[in-house]
Design a protein around this motif. Sequence first.
Motif, PDB file in Angstrom:
ATOM      1  N   VAL A  27       0.922  -1.244   0.131  1.00 50.08           N
ATOM      2  CA  VAL A  27      -0.043   0.164  -0.173  1.00 50.08           C
ATOM      3  C   VAL A  27       0.831   1.349   0.100  1.00 50.08           C
ATOM      4  N   SER A  28       0.454   2.013  -0.834  1.00 51.71           N
ATOM      5  CA  SER A  28       1.508   3.357  -0.685  1.00 51.71           C
ATOM      6  C   SER A  28       0.327   4.609  -0.739  1.00 51.71           C
ATOM      7  N   GLU A  29       0.863   5.472  -0.051  1.00 46.52           N
ATOM      8  CA  GLU A  29      -0.133   6.593   0.283  1.00 46.52           C
ATOM      9  C   GLU A  29       0.239   7.725  -0.763  1.00 46.52           C
ATOM     10  N   GLU A  30      -0.640   8.071  -1.329  1.00 44.91           N
ATOM     11  CA  GLU A  30      -0.549   9.237  -2.452  1.00 44.91           C
ATOM     12  C   GLU A  30      -0.763  10.610  -1.710  1.00 44.91           C
ATOM     13  N   VAL A  31       0.224  11.217  -1.930  1.00 51.43           N
ATOM     14  CA  VAL A  31       0.378  12.641  -1.238  1.00 51.43           C
ATOM     15  C   VAL A  31      -0.197  13.642  -2.157  1.00 51.43           C
ATOM     16  N   GLY A  32       0.085  13.439  -3.275  1.00 55.31           N
ATOM     17  CA  GLY A  32      -0.279  14.354  -4.627  1.00 55.31           C
ATOM     18  C   GLY A  32       0.019  14.145  -5.750  1.00 55.31           C
ATOM     19  N   PRO A  33      -0.247  14.737  -6.631  1.00 57.26           N
ATOM     20  CA  PRO A  33       0.351  14.544  -8.021  1.00 57.26           C
ATOM     21  C   PRO A  33       1.816  14.295  -8.125  1.00 57.26           C
ATOM     22  N   SER A  34       2.301  13.469  -8.822  1.00 59.53           N
ATOM     23  CA  SER A  34       3.773  13.446  -8.813  1.00 59.53           C
ATOM     24  C   SER A  34       4.439  14.583  -9.554  1.00 59.53           C
ATOM     25  N   PRO A  35       5.628  15.021  -9.247  1.00 57.96           N
ATOM     26  CA  PRO A  35       6.271  15.941  -9.955  1.00 57.96           C
ATOM     27  C   PRO A  35       6.407  15.712 -11.352  1.00 57.96           C
ATOM     28  N   SER A  36       6.565  16.888 -12.012  1.00 53.16           N
ATOM     29  CA  SER A  36       6.653  16.485 -13.679  1.00 53.16           C
ATOM     30  C   SER A  36       8.519  16.280 -13.679  1.00 53.16           C
ATOM     31  N   LEU A  37       8.528  15.327 -14.653  1.00 48.77           N
ATOM     32  CA  LEU A  37       9.723  14.892 -15.086  1.00 48.77           C
ATOM     33  C   LEU A  37      10.481  15.720 -16.211  1.00 48.77           C
ATOM     34  N   THR A  38       9.782  16.798 -16.694  1.00 54.39           N
ATOM     35  CA  THR A  38      10.139  17.487 -17.835  1.00 54.39           C
ATOM     36  C   THR A  38      11.414  18.379 -17.480  1.00 54.39           C
ATOM     37  N   PRO A  39      12.405  18.022 -18.110  1.00 59.16           N
ATOM     38  CA  PRO A  39      13.839  18.772 -17.927  1.00 59.16           C
ATOM     39  C   PRO A  39      13.679  20.136 -18.077  1.00 59.16           C
ATOM     40  N   THR A  40      14.247  21.009 -17.293  1.00 56.52           N
ATOM     41  CA  THR A  40      14.177  22.530 -17.408  1.00 56.52           C
ATOM     42  C   THR A  40      15.213  22.717 -18.637  1.00 56.52           C
ATOM     43  N   PRO A  41      14.925  23.427 -19.567  1.00 54.08           N
ATOM     44  CA  PRO A  41      15.948  23.937 -20.503  1.00 54.08           C
ATOM     45  C   PRO A  41      16.886  24.829 -19.991  1.00 54.08           C
ATOM     46  N   THR A  42      18.134  24.436 -20.414  1.00 46.78           N
ATOM     47  CA  THR A  42      19.385  25.256 -19.889  1.00 46.78           C
ATOM     48  C   THR A  42      20.187  25.939 -21.112  1.00 46.78           C
ATOM     49  N   PRO A  43      20.738  27.128 -20.768  1.00 46.32           N
ATOM     50  CA  PRO A  43      21.042  27.897 -21.967  1.00 46.32           C
ATOM     51  C   PRO A  43      22.398  27.046 -22.604  1.00 46.32           C
ATOM     52  N   THR A  44      22.284  27.067 -23.631  1.00 44.50           N
ATOM     53  CA  THR A  44      23.278  26.689 -24.425  1.00 44.50           C
ATOM     54  C   THR A  44      24.388  27.388 -25.061  1.00 44.50           C
ATOM     55  N   GLY A  45      24.094  28.532 -24.886  1.00 44.53           N
ATOM     56  CA  GLY A  45      25.421  29.537 -25.244  1.00 44.53           C
ATOM     57  C   GLY A  45      24.745  30.362 -26.412  1.00 44.53           C
ATOM     58  N   PRO A  46      25.587  31.205 -26.906  1.00 45.12           N
ATOM     59  CA  PRO A  46      25.271  32.107 -27.994  1.00 45.12           C
ATOM     60  C   PRO A  46      24.698  31.269 -29.185  1.00 45.12           C
ATOM     61  N   VAL A  47      23.757  31.746 -30.058  1.00 47.29           N
ATOM     62  CA  VAL A  47      23.275  31.170 -30.929  1.00 47.29           C
ATOM     63  C   VAL A  47      23.446  31.914 -32.350  1.00 47.29           C
ATOM     64  N   LYS A  48      23.970  31.173 -33.340  1.00 46.10           N
ATOM     65  CA  LYS A  48      24.438  31.644 -34.565  1.00 46.10           C
ATOM     66  C   LYS A  48      23.261  32.276 -35.412  1.00 46.10           C
ATOM     67  N   PRO A  49      23.452  33.253 -36.035  1.00 46.29           N
ATOM     68  CA  PRO A  49      22.159  33.916 -36.646  1.00 46.29           C
ATOM     69  C   PRO A  49      21.889  33.085 -37.840  1.00 46.29           C
ATOM     70  N   GLU A  50      20.586  33.089 -38.099  1.00 46.22           N
ATOM     71  CA  GLU A  50      20.155  32.451 -39.330  1.00 46.22           C
ATOM     72  C   GLU A  50      20.740  33.072 -40.701  1.00 46.22           C
TER      73      GLU A  50
END
Length: 191
Positions: A27-50
């Motif tokens: 038996v497990s107690e459900e405390v609430g919705p499970s947290p989202s596992l969606t990764p948080t985007p991290t900055p990847t540095g400067p972007v080359k212009p198109e």
Amino acid sequence: MVGAVLAGVVVGCSPAGPVVESPAPVVSEEVGPSPSLTPTPTPTGPVKPERPADMDRTDEVGAAAAATYFLELYPYVMATGDLTEWDAMTWAELCGFCTAVRDQAQEISRDGSSYVGGAVDAEVIKTYALDDLVGGYPLDVQVAIASAVLLDSSGVELDRQEAQSDPYRVELMHDGTTWRLLTVSTEMPVS
């Protein structure tokens, strides 16, 4: 530069022996919705212009697009040391600005320093007819450069560039394959 994304594959294993059921239900107690596992985007540095599609043209419209693209590559080149596009568009024997930026970007990269900021907004304010003597197009370009800092490898500020906005004379020629920068100068000729 296009980054590649590697996807991991999870492989499930089934037990070799018989499955034994647990005598007592778990038996497990459900405390609430499970947290989202969606990764948080991290900055990847400067972007080359198109790269603008108009660079495929070999007229003054193509020259204007190439000038804008080239100047807007500046902060990307300084921050990353990626000189692929810069070198492809530079006529090194003629463009002192182009080679000076190249040398500085290589030095920053070699020293492990970081160039932060310096976004460029380039706007062509005047195009001129093809210069038959040189075989290129002169352009007047208003260049706004945001403030930037140069940091050493430990994050200590080495230098600071304040925001500025100046007109530049840019001259380009199409060599039959691509646009090449002949000059970039703040010395505006009287025209």
